[in-house]
Motif scaffolding. Structure first.
Motif, PDB file in Angstrom:
ATOM      1  N   ASP A  34      54.549 114.997  22.762  1.00 56.14           N
ATOM      2  CA  ASP A  34      55.854 114.768  22.125  1.00 56.14           C
ATOM      3  C   ASP A  34      56.387 116.071  21.521  1.00 56.14           C
ATOM      4  O   ASP A  34      56.931 116.107  20.414  1.00 56.14           O
ATOM      5  N   ASN A  35      56.190 117.178  22.274  1.00 57.48           N
ATOM      6  CA  ASN A  35      56.640 118.520  21.884  1.00 57.48           C
ATOM      7  C   ASN A  35      55.928 119.078  20.659  1.00 57.48           C
ATOM      8  O   ASN A  35      56.363 120.089  20.100  1.00 57.48           O
ATOM      9  N   TRP A  75      53.947 104.866  23.924  1.00 53.12           N
ATOM     10  CA  TRP A  75      54.160 105.836  24.995  1.00 53.12           C
ATOM     11  C   TRP A  75      54.375 107.219  24.412  1.00 53.12           C
ATOM     12  O   TRP A  75      55.093 107.386  23.425  1.00 53.12           O
ATOM     13  N   HIS A  76      53.732 108.229  25.030  1.00 55.76           N
ATOM     14  CA  HIS A  76      53.879 109.611  24.593  1.00 55.76           C
ATOM     15  C   HIS A  76      54.100 110.517  25.803  1.00 55.76           C
ATOM     16  O   HIS A  76      53.541 110.287  26.881  1.00 55.76           O
ATOM     17  N   ASP A  77      54.921 111.562  25.605  1.00 49.27           N
ATOM     18  CA  ASP A  77      55.136 112.587  26.632  1.00 49.27           C
ATOM     19  C   ASP A  77      54.189 113.757  26.371  1.00 49.27           C
ATOM     20  O   ASP A  77      53.851 114.050  25.221  1.00 49.27           O
ATOM     21  N   SER A  79      52.968 117.919  27.855  1.00 47.37           N
ATOM     22  CA  SER A  79      53.181 119.084  28.706  1.00 47.37           C
ATOM     23  C   SER A  79      52.159 120.141  28.316  1.00 47.37           C
ATOM     24  O   SER A  79      51.491 120.027  27.284  1.00 47.37           O
ATOM     25  N   ASN A  95      54.634 112.761  33.285  1.00 46.98           N
ATOM     26  CA  ASN A  95      53.881 113.259  32.128  1.00 46.98           C
ATOM     27  C   ASN A  95      54.004 112.319  30.933  1.00 46.98           C
ATOM     28  O   ASN A  95      54.514 112.692  29.871  1.00 46.98           O
ATOM     29  N   ARG A  96      53.557 111.096  31.120  1.00 50.56           N
ATOM     30  CA  ARG A  96      53.562 110.126  30.034  1.00 50.56           C
ATOM     31  C   ARG A  96      52.235 109.386  30.026  1.00 50.56           C
ATOM     32  O   ARG A  96      51.591 109.204  31.072  1.00 50.56           O
ATOM     33  N   ARG A  98      49.986 106.039  27.789  1.00 49.29           N
ATOM     34  CA  ARG A  98      49.908 104.991  26.756  1.00 49.29           C
ATOM     35  C   ARG A  98      48.445 104.588  26.670  1.00 49.29           C
ATOM     36  O   ARG A  98      47.895 104.007  27.603  1.00 49.29           O
TER      37      ARG A  98
END
Length: 461
Positions: A34-35, A75-77, A79, A95-96, A98
């Motif tokens: 999540d950045n 849910w999370h992104d 990278s 790129n997710r 759970r």
């Protein structure tokens, strides 16, 4: 200046590769969820695929575990970027992730617990549920209204070991009579409708006495699928304590997937409070189907805990005890060959099934041992609590016999002709009388040799 690729989430870990075009030394990469930067590490693991398709040596792989704080059912992104650079590794765009327990799982668990509590009765026993003392969660099914010999012996053993017992009986039939007999050994007793089997009983015990369970230094989970104990279980408790285990069982099995068998196992305070354990509880759907219980219960439970970075072990590891059994194959075969003619004392086959009645059992026993050894060497799974019963009793000092093996012998093993003598030699005649008592209480078939002893015992009375 950089090359690489984010493969994605593989077997619970975020994997990929990255390298510098201008520098042969490994570079550092940073995982972002999540950045938010989560962790940085060197991309230096060997990747054969990269070496085959690139001029590099292939020492450029990386793997990140996902921290517990992100395993929240949401849910999370994610990278991965090169550290101290703005280069984000390319990927397939998926790129997710759970992981963990979500609101739907929590709600399902709440409804299951509510249904179990509604159909249950909780009584106090004569023992105190002591603060900060180890606890035994004993799941049983006995609709006779009377404690079996094995249940009484196990309760006494647990008391002698200083455990506070919370008993859960999966039937309401004759529960008043049963409660009166069990009360002297128990702190709490739960009587419920028969649904969900052992895992439902354990979940209900935890739900009703969560504070006491979570404050215990360890909890022993067990059911009544064993006959015994015929003697002290000291060796089992000592190995658990000395090993510093978080999860510790009797035996492990590869049947349908690796798992710790659930007839009896310990859990430390660390394991009980771990996110992995609670993810298992919240995600588990209670079932009465045996195959589903093994798949989602035993196997699922073991996978959750093994993936939770907990120290897991067993009293008799399969590889170890199977090697010991194989080393004694010649001895077992010679024992079978030396049987007297007409010996039919294994409790699983009728003599009419043999072509040669006088030596039929001997031939069958020899073939069974040789075939079992061949299967073990070729990697076929066996139930260790059935096949290695003698090693568990004598070498691992585990004074228990699987009830199903003794009363039904599903593997048709030619061993019951000797079992009674082995048990009596190791633990005395009281153990044989106890086995006979349990068989009569369950209205089960007693193996022939035990039936002879049982008749003699009754004739004396």
């Amino acid at each position: 200046m950089f090359q690489g690729y984010l493969d994605g989430l593989i077997n619970g870990k975020i994997e990929g590769w990255a390298l510098s075009v201008d520098d042969e030394h490994p570079i550092f990469v940073t995982l972002l969820i999540d950045n938010v930067p989560v962790e940085s590490r060197k991309a230096s693991a060997f990747r054969q695929d990269v070496k085959d398709s690139n001029t590099s040596e292939g020492n450029c792989g990386f793997s990140f575990s996902i921290p517990e704080r992100w395993r929240d059912g949401m849910w999370h992104d994610f990278s991965v970027r090169v550290m101290n650079a703005n280069y984000i590794l390319p990927s397939n765009g998926l790129n997710r992730f759970r992981l963990g327990v979500g609101k739907s799982e929590v709600e399902r668990y709440r409804l299951q617990m509510e249904a179990l509590r509604t159909g249950s009765v909780t009584l106090s026993g004569e023992k105190e549920l002591q603060a900060d003392a180890p606890i035994a969660l004993f799941a049983i099914f006995n609709k006779t209204g009377n404690l079996s010999w094995s249940q009484r012996r196990m309760l006494q053993e647990l008391n002698d070991r200083g455990l506070s017992v919370i008993l859960c009986q999966s039937t309401l039939e004759k529960f008043e009579s049963f409660a009166q007999q069990a009360a002297p050994y128990c702190a709490k007793m739960i009587f419920r409708t028969n649904f969900g089997r052992d895992f439902a009983s354990w979940a209900l015990q935890i739900d009703l006495f969560r504070d006491e369970v979570l404050s215990a230094p360890y909890v022993l989970f067990l059911n009544d699928s064993m006959i015994g104990p015929f003697g002290s279980m000291e060796s089992l408790f000592e190995k658990f304590s000395a090993g510093g285990y978080d999860v510790f069982g009797l035996t492990d099995s590869w049947d349908r997937g690796y798992h710790i068998q659930s007839s009896l196992f310990f859990m430390s305070k660390t394991a009980l409070s771990s996110p992995a354990f609670w993810r298992f509880l919240y995600s588990y759907t209670f079932s009465d189907d045996r195959d589903e219980i093994i798949r989602a219960g035993e196997i699922g439970f073991s996978r959750f805990l093994l993936n939770g970075e907990l120290k897991c072990g067993v009293h008799a590891p399969f590889e170890e005890i199977s090697a010991l059994w194989l080393s004694r194959l010649e001895e077992r075969v010679n024992e079978a060959i030396a049987l007297p003619e007409g010996a039919m004392e294994h409790g699983s086959l009728d003599e009419r099934q043999f072509l040669h009645r006088r030596r039929g059992h001997v031939d069958y026993a020899v073939d069974w041992y040789i075939n079992k050894a061949s299967n073990l060497r070729e990697g076929y799974v066996v139930n260790p609590q059935h096949t290695f019963w003698r090693e568990l009793l004598l070498d691992y000092q585990l004074p228990l016999i699987k009830k199903e093996l003794l009363l039904h012998n599903p593997e048709r093993a030619p061993i019951l002709w000797s079992m009674a003598q082995v048990i009596e030699d190791a633990f005395g005649a009281e153990a044989i009388e106890g086995i006979s008592h349990d068989a009569r209480l369950l209205d089960a078939t007693i193996p022939p040799l035990l039936r002879v002893r049982d008749r003699k015992a009754r004739s004396k009375k």
